[in-house]
Design a protein around this motif. Structure first.
Motif, PDB file in Angstrom:
ATOM      1  N   GLU A  76      -7.328  24.273  25.859  1.00 28.85           N
ATOM      2  CA  GLU A  76      -7.517  24.942  24.575  1.00 28.85           C
ATOM      3  C   GLU A  76      -8.927  25.499  24.476  1.00 28.85           C
ATOM      4  O   GLU A  76      -9.835  25.050  25.157  1.00 28.85           O
ATOM      5  N   GLY A  77      -9.102  26.503  23.628  1.00 33.27           N
ATOM      6  CA  GLY A  77     -10.412  27.085  23.408  1.00 33.27           C
ATOM      7  C   GLY A  77     -10.465  28.538  23.812  1.00 33.27           C
ATOM      8  O   GLY A  77      -9.559  29.072  24.463  1.00 33.27           O
ATOM      9  N   GLU A  78     -11.542  29.197  23.420  1.00 29.98           N
ATOM     10  CA  GLU A  78     -11.673  30.638  23.630  1.00 29.98           C
ATOM     11  C   GLU A  78     -11.645  31.016  25.106  1.00 29.98           C
ATOM     12  O   GLU A  78     -11.000  31.985  25.490  1.00 29.98           O
ATOM     13  N   GLN A  79     -12.342  30.244  25.948  1.00 30.63           N
ATOM     14  CA  GLN A  79     -12.363  30.602  27.362  1.00 30.63           C
ATOM     15  C   GLN A  79     -10.996  30.385  28.000  1.00 30.63           C
ATOM     16  O   GLN A  79     -10.560  31.203  28.823  1.00 30.63           O
ATOM     17  N   TRP A  80     -10.317  29.309  27.645  1.00 29.36           N
ATOM     18  CA  TRP A  80      -8.968  29.111  28.180  1.00 29.36           C
ATOM     19  C   TRP A  80      -8.017  30.217  27.698  1.00 29.36           C
ATOM     20  O   TRP A  80      -7.127  30.636  28.445  1.00 29.36           O
ATOM     21  N   ASP A  81      -8.207  30.683  26.458  1.00 28.74           N
ATOM     22  CA  ASP A  81      -7.400  31.803  25.976  1.00 28.74           C
ATOM     23  C   ASP A  81      -7.616  33.021  26.864  1.00 28.74           C
ATOM     24  O   ASP A  81      -6.673  33.732  27.218  1.00 28.74           O
ATOM     25  N   GLY A  82      -8.876  33.252  27.226  1.00 34.14           N
ATOM     26  CA  GLY A  82      -9.192  34.381  28.099  1.00 34.14           C
ATOM     27  C   GLY A  82      -8.585  34.229  29.477  1.00 34.14           C
ATOM     28  O   GLY A  82      -8.098  35.198  30.070  1.00 34.14           O
ATOM     29  N   VAL A  83      -8.611  33.004  30.014  1.00 38.20           N
ATOM     30  CA  VAL A  83      -8.026  32.752  31.332  1.00 38.20           C
ATOM     31  C   VAL A  83      -6.522  32.995  31.305  1.00 38.20           C
ATOM     32  O   VAL A  83      -5.956  33.641  32.201  1.00 38.20           O
ATOM     33  N   TYR A  84      -5.866  32.515  30.253  1.00 41.12           N
ATOM     34  CA  TYR A  84      -4.420  32.716  30.129  1.00 41.12           C
ATOM     35  C   TYR A  84      -4.089  34.206  30.042  1.00 41.12           C
ATOM     36  O   TYR A  84      -3.173  34.695  30.733  1.00 41.12           O
ATOM     37  N   ASP A  85      -4.832  34.946  29.233  1.00 46.26           N
ATOM     38  CA  ASP A  85      -4.591  36.391  29.123  1.00 46.26           C
ATOM     39  C   ASP A  85      -4.850  37.097  30.445  1.00 46.26           C
ATOM     40  O   ASP A  85      -4.108  38.002  30.848  1.00 46.26           O
ATOM     41  N   TYR A  86      -5.900  36.667  31.127  1.00 42.36           N
ATOM     42  CA  TYR A  86      -6.260  37.280  32.408  1.00 42.36           C
ATOM     43  C   TYR A  86      -5.133  37.136  33.425  1.00 42.36           C
ATOM     44  O   TYR A  86      -4.698  38.107  34.048  1.00 42.36           O
ATOM     45  N   PHE A  87      -4.628  35.927  33.587  1.00 43.97           N
ATOM     46  CA  PHE A  87      -3.589  35.713  34.589  1.00 43.97           C
ATOM     47  C   PHE A  87      -2.229  36.223  34.127  1.00 43.97           C
ATOM     48  O   PHE A  87      -1.372  36.513  34.977  1.00 43.97           O
TER      49      PHE A  87
END
Length: 199
Positions: free
Chosen positions: A171-182
């Motif tokens: 969870e969190g902003e960086q994990w959101d970015g990782v999920y969107d990236y992949f």
């Protein structure tokens, strides 16, 4: 694009886990099953490397290719195979705990070239492969945590269905970015994989 065999005998707990994966969950998710940390695969998953409380987010991509399971398996489990659709710069060795490192930027400093320090978690020859994956370097807060990728190979009339599940996001902003990236990157990878069989 920007994104970033030795057998299973002698590892009894892992072997049991692979048998469960082979049969599949009743109405459940392959990826969710693979990331359960209280099961036989738990010994390979620790809080230092993996999110201790991952979300239920999952990326699922599949392609049907006109090739045998054996041919598809070889592309995902050998350095030469990975070189055909991703990059020849890799360290891929089939075995429990063996490296599954793919280097997307050889000009970057060591540790920031790709999936460094990722490893194979489990496999069933020509049926299932599970390995760790990490975030690109521009997500430094979660770069050291490992998510998981599970790839399934299934015979179909047209050849082989290859399904990729990416799980283990926190969870969190960086994990959101990782999920969107992949979510954007894996379809491209799978297109390149299926495209390697064209012609």
């Amino acid at each position: 694009m920007g994104m970033w065999t030795r057998g299973i005998a002698g590892v009894a707990g892992v072997a049991v886990g692979l048998a469960v994966l082979a049969t599949g969950p009743a109405g459940g998710s392959w990826g969710a099953l693979a990331l359960r940390e209280n099961g036989p695969l738990g010994r390979l998953i620790d809080g230092a490397r993996h999110e201790p409380a991952p979300t239920d987010r999952e990326i699922v991509i599949e392609r049907i290719v006109p090739a045998s399971r054996s041919d598809c398996w070889a592309l995902w489990t050998t350095g030469e195979g990975v070189g055909r659709f991703l990059t020849r710069h890799n360290s891929v060795e089939l075995g429990i705990g063996a490296p599954y490192e793919i280097y997307f930027n050889m000009e970057a400093p060591k540790g920031e070239r790709g999936s460094e320090d990722c490893r194979i978690l489990s496999y069933l020859p020509e049926r299932m492969l599970s390995f760790e994956w990490n975030a690109p370097p521009h997500f430094p807060e979660v770069r050291q945590k490992r998510s998981r990728v599970v790839i399934l190979f299934e015979d179909v009339a047209e050849g082989t269905r290859v399904r990729l599940n990416h799980v283990g996001f926190g969870e969190g902003e960086q994990w959101d970015g990782v999920y969107d990236y992949f979510s954007r990157a894996w379809p491209t990878v799978m297109d390149r994989f299926s495209g390697s069989f064209e012609g």
